[in-house]
Design an enzyme around this catalytic site. Structure first.
Site, PDB file in Angstrom:
ATOM      1  N   HIS A  23       0.851  -1.189   0.000  1.00  0.00           N
ATOM      2  CA  HIS A  23       0.000   0.000   0.000  1.00  0.00           C
ATOM      3  C   HIS A  23       0.881   1.232   0.000  1.00  0.00           C
ATOM      4  CE1 HIS A  23      -3.173   2.798   1.137  1.00  0.00           C
ATOM      5  NE2 HIS A  23      -4.016   1.860   0.736  1.00  0.00           N
ATOM      6  N   ASP A  49      -7.917  -5.469   0.022  1.00  0.00           N
ATOM      7  CA  ASP A  49      -8.384  -6.371  -1.037  1.00  0.00           C
ATOM      8  C   ASP A  49      -8.009  -7.835  -0.805  1.00  0.00           C
ATOM      9  OD1 ASP A  49      -9.618  -4.439  -2.732  1.00  0.00           O
ATOM     10  OD2 ASP A  49      -7.631  -3.678  -3.187  1.00  0.00           O
TER      11      ASP A  49
HETATM   12  N1  CMC Z   1       3.924  -7.571  -4.893  1.00  0.00           N
HETATM   13  C1  CMC Z   1       5.239  -7.509  -5.165  1.00  0.00           C
HETATM   14  N2  CMC Z   1       5.997  -6.412  -5.011  1.00  0.00           N
HETATM   15  C2  CMC Z   1       5.377  -5.317  -4.567  1.00  0.00           C
HETATM   16  C3  CMC Z   1       4.006  -5.286  -4.270  1.00  0.00           C
HETATM   17  C4  CMC Z   1       3.287  -6.479  -4.438  1.00  0.00           C
HETATM   18  N3  CMC Z   1       1.982  -6.524  -4.165  1.00  0.00           N
HETATM   19  N4  CMC Z   1       3.657  -4.061  -3.849  1.00  0.00           N
HETATM   20  C5  CMC Z   1       4.765  -3.323  -3.897  1.00  0.00           C
HETATM   21  N5  CMC Z   1       5.823  -4.088  -4.316  1.00  0.00           N
HETATM   22  C6  CMC Z   1       7.227  -3.663  -4.441  1.00  0.00           C
HETATM   23  C7  CMC Z   1       7.448  -2.808  -5.676  1.00  0.00           C
HETATM   24  O1  CMC Z   1       7.776  -3.614  -6.789  1.00  0.00           O
HETATM   25  C8  CMC Z   1       8.559  -1.927  -5.216  1.00  0.00           C
HETATM   26  O2  CMC Z   1       9.751  -2.694  -5.248  1.00  0.00           O
HETATM   27  P1  CMC Z   1      11.180  -1.985  -5.558  1.00  0.00           P
HETATM   28  O3  CMC Z   1      11.419  -1.049  -4.434  1.00  0.00           O
HETATM   29  O4  CMC Z   1      12.135  -3.120  -5.604  1.00  0.00           O
HETATM   30  O5  CMC Z   1      11.000  -1.308  -6.881  1.00  0.00           O
HETATM   31  C9  CMC Z   1       8.244  -1.663  -3.751  1.00  0.00           C
HETATM   32  O6  CMC Z   1       7.503  -2.818  -3.333  1.00  0.00           O
HETATM   33  C10 CMC Z   1       7.426  -0.402  -3.517  1.00  0.00           C
HETATM   34  O7  CMC Z   1       6.242  -0.514  -4.301  1.00  0.00           O
HETATM   35  P2  CMC Z   1       5.614   0.624  -5.193  1.00  0.00           P
HETATM   36  O8  CMC Z   1       4.991   0.020  -6.401  1.00  0.00           O
HETATM   37  O9  CMC Z   1       6.613   1.707  -5.414  1.00  0.00           O
HETATM   38  O10 CMC Z   1       4.509   1.131  -4.220  1.00  0.00           O
HETATM   39  P3  CMC Z   1       3.356   2.104  -4.576  1.00  0.00           P
HETATM   40  O11 CMC Z   1       3.078   2.865  -3.353  1.00  0.00           O
HETATM   41  O12 CMC Z   1       3.628   2.868  -5.814  1.00  0.00           O
HETATM   42  O13 CMC Z   1       2.137   1.117  -4.938  1.00  0.00           O
HETATM   43  C11 CMC Z   1       0.428  -0.459  -4.668  1.00  0.00           C
HETATM   44  C12 CMC Z   1       1.205   0.683  -4.015  1.00  0.00           C
HETATM   45  C13 CMC Z   1      -0.781  -0.754  -3.809  1.00  0.00           C
HETATM   46  C14 CMC Z   1      -0.055  -0.035  -6.049  1.00  0.00           C
HETATM   47  C15 CMC Z   1       1.349  -1.693  -4.751  1.00  0.00           C
HETATM   48  O14 CMC Z   1       1.724  -2.118  -3.458  1.00  0.00           O
HETATM   49  C16 CMC Z   1       0.696  -2.844  -5.519  1.00  0.00           C
HETATM   50  O15 CMC Z   1       0.761  -2.887  -6.741  1.00  0.00           O
HETATM   51  N6  CMC Z   1       0.027  -3.813  -4.802  1.00  0.00           N
HETATM   52  C17 CMC Z   1      -0.699  -4.845  -5.476  1.00  0.00           C
HETATM   53  C18 CMC Z   1      -2.043  -4.299  -5.969  1.00  0.00           C
HETATM   54  C19 CMC Z   1      -3.009  -4.090  -4.825  1.00  0.00           C
HETATM   55  O16 CMC Z   1      -3.159  -4.933  -3.946  1.00  0.00           O
HETATM   56  N7  CMC Z   1      -3.700  -2.942  -4.845  1.00  0.00           N
HETATM   57  C20 CMC Z   1      -4.691  -2.591  -3.838  1.00  0.00           C
HETATM   58  C21 CMC Z   1      -4.239  -1.458  -2.966  1.00  0.00           C
HETATM   59  S1  CMC Z   1      -5.228  -1.183  -1.494  1.00  0.00           S
HETATM   60  C22 CMC Z   1      -6.816  -0.767  -2.001  1.00  0.00           C
HETATM   61  C23 CMC Z   1      -6.939   0.246  -3.079  1.00  0.00           C
HETATM   62  O17 CMC Z   1      -6.273   1.284  -3.093  1.00  0.00           O
HETATM   63  O18 CMC Z   1      -7.749   0.037  -3.947  1.00  0.00           O
END
Ligand code: CMC
Length: 428
Positions: free
Chosen positions: A306, A363
């Site tokens: 998140h 989720d």
């Molecule tokens: N699986 C694998 N790696 C992950 C995940 C995951 N679910 N989430 C984050 N990471 C990694 C990401 O690849 C990055 O790694 P690195 O530092 O090596 O590049 C690091 O963790 C930081 O992630 P980010 O993508 O920069 O984080 P963000 O704040 O931009 O994205 C997020 C947040 C929710 C989009 C992301 O965690 C994600 O894609 N999660 C899976 C999708 C999901 O469950 N979404 C629902 C979110 S909660 C409810 C809502 O908002 O609707």
């Protein structure tokens, strides 16, 4: 004494005010930065940018805290009532009994769709994604409710909000019935909000679906836990669209579209597909984690991670407990719950997830709970949208009423070609 931050650019010193929120969050006020220094700030995806002052929802991601209008969400779990929470979010305080009754009556009064909208469904392909139907139909409410294209007082906002909150569940249920080729079931004015939604989803002519109190509570809770989450992607979209003075229906339809994305509300569908693949033997939990960690693979462990929470999402904690409670009550076992628990256990012990502070989010368990109610996977994000609607309305209203609320218009750092000349077609 007001605190200041000092910025030094090319040897010149500028003072910037530091603002403080009621829970101690501090922000450097850069609203006059460009005017005074000629500089803009660069913050891709606005990860460090506060775009508004808000009194609606407080999230402390470090400590896993979520409060609506100051009230911890855990306090809504005892006798969950989604409509009471919707009123709280939109109008800023808990309703009195009379106010809640009046609002509930208003929802009942507006639960039907205009027959024109009902006919629209006949022209939608049966395999159309329900989120596409929802977004288009929420937008088309504007055809029939011209009087709310501009709402300038709380009374008309309440009227428009009641229509939206009430009709969205009818639209959602009709979208499902259309996809099943089943007759539309009209809302039953005797039923409460959640029971009425399940009735429209699952009753058939001459056989009324009867909801148990456990399932009704569980659905109320799911909607409450999704009701607002401050400046998330879809709410920011609703505010941005509303900032152009676009009407509430158009703004909320834009919110539905943003929510559909798999990184946002669409993640609940991805979680379910992932759990089902594991269950059917196409993927092991260990391989699933390996794929999620592999940077050459676009796959993510959906339902994990998140932008704000660097701790267990409090909503996921409540949903997990509710899953266990509902399965115990209905005396059923869902193997997908075991798989989810196993995935969580593996991920929380894996250095990749530990170092990045990735925990289950809202989720991860919500789909298992919705599945226990008989809700099909392609309706999960629609249910998220029904829950989030009061939050969108509250955010839209706050933006609309904010005297400092100008049209949202971010800047950019242009990195394209410098000036060059047009070349006529036959000279290229
Ligand atoms: N699986 C694998 N790696 C992950 C995940 C995951 N679910 N989430 C984050 N990471 C990694 C990401 O690849 C990055 O790694 P690195 O530092 O090596 O590049 C690091 O963790 C930081 O992630 P980010 O993508 O920069 O984080 P963000 O704040 O931009 O994205 C997020 C947040 C929710 C989009 C992301 O965690 C994600 O894609 N999660 C899976 C999708 C999901 O469950 N979404 C629902 C979110 S909660 C409810 C809502 O908002 O609707």
């Amino acid at each position: 004494m007001a605190q200041k931050a000092t910025l030094i650019v090319d040897g010149k010193q500028f003072e910037l005010s530091i603002l403080e929120g009621t829970e101690g969050e501090r922000a450097i006020d850069i609203s006059r930065l460009r005017e005074e220094t000629g500089l803009i700030t660069f913050d891709p995806s606005m990860a460090n940018t506060g775009v508004c002052r808000s009194e609606i929802t407080f999230v402390d991601g470090e400590n896993g805290i979520l409060r609506y209008r100051g009230i911890p969400i855990e306090e809504f779990t005892e006798r969950p009532n989604f409509i009471e929470v919707a009123w709280l979010l939109i109008f800023g305080r808990l309703p009195t009994r009379d106010e809640l009754t009046a609002f509930s009556e208003k929802l009942t009064e507006h639960e039907l769709l205009h027959e024109g909208i009902k006919h629209q469904f006949q022209h939608i392909p049966v395999d159309a994604p329900p989120m596409a139907i929802l977004s288009a139909t929420v937008s088309s409410l504007a055809y029939y409710h011209h009087q709310f294209l501009s709402v300038e007082d709380t009374e008309s906002l309440a009227e428009a909000a009641a229509r939206l909150i009430s009709k969205v569940r009818t639209i959602a249920a009709f979208a499902y019935r259309r996809s099943q080729g089943m007759p539309f079931i009209y809302p039953d004015p005797k039923l409460r909000y959640c029971a009425n939604f399940l009735h429209m989803m699952f009753s058939i002519p001459y056989r009324q679906y009867v909801v148990t109190p456990e399932i009704e509570d569980a659905l109320n809770l799911v909607f409450i836990l999704h009701a607002d989450h401050e400046q998330n992607c879809s709410s920011s979209v609703v505010r941005a669209v509303g900032s152009a003075r676009a009407n509430l229906f158009a703004s909320c339809a834009a919110g539905v579209s943003a929510l559909w994305g798999p990184l946002h509300g669409g993640a609940n569908v991805e979680v379910m597909q992932m759990l089902e693949r594991i269950h059917q033997g196409g993927l092991s939990p260990e391989q699933c984690l390996r794929d999620a960690k592999d940077k050459t693979n676009p796959f993510r462990l959906y339902g994990f991670g998140h932008r704000i929470y660097k701790n267990y999402d409090p909503r996921a904690k409540i949903l997990k407990q509710m899953c266990e409670k509902v399965f115990a009550q209905v005396k059923r076992h869902d193997p997908l719950l075991d798989i989810a628990r196993k995935l969580e256990e593996l991920a929380l012990a894996d250095p990749y997830f530990v170092e990045r502070r990735l925990y289950p989010n809202v989720d991860f368990y919500s789909g298992i709970l919705l599945r226990a109610m008989g809700i099909p996977t392609n309706m999960f994000t629609v249910c998220f949208a029904i829950g989030r609607l009061p939050g969108w309305i509250a955010q839209w209203k706050e933006q609309h009423e904010d005297p400092a609320g100008r049209i949202v218009r971010p800047r950019q750092l242009y990195v394209g070609p410098v000036k060059k000349h047009y070349v006529p077609l036959d000279e290229r």
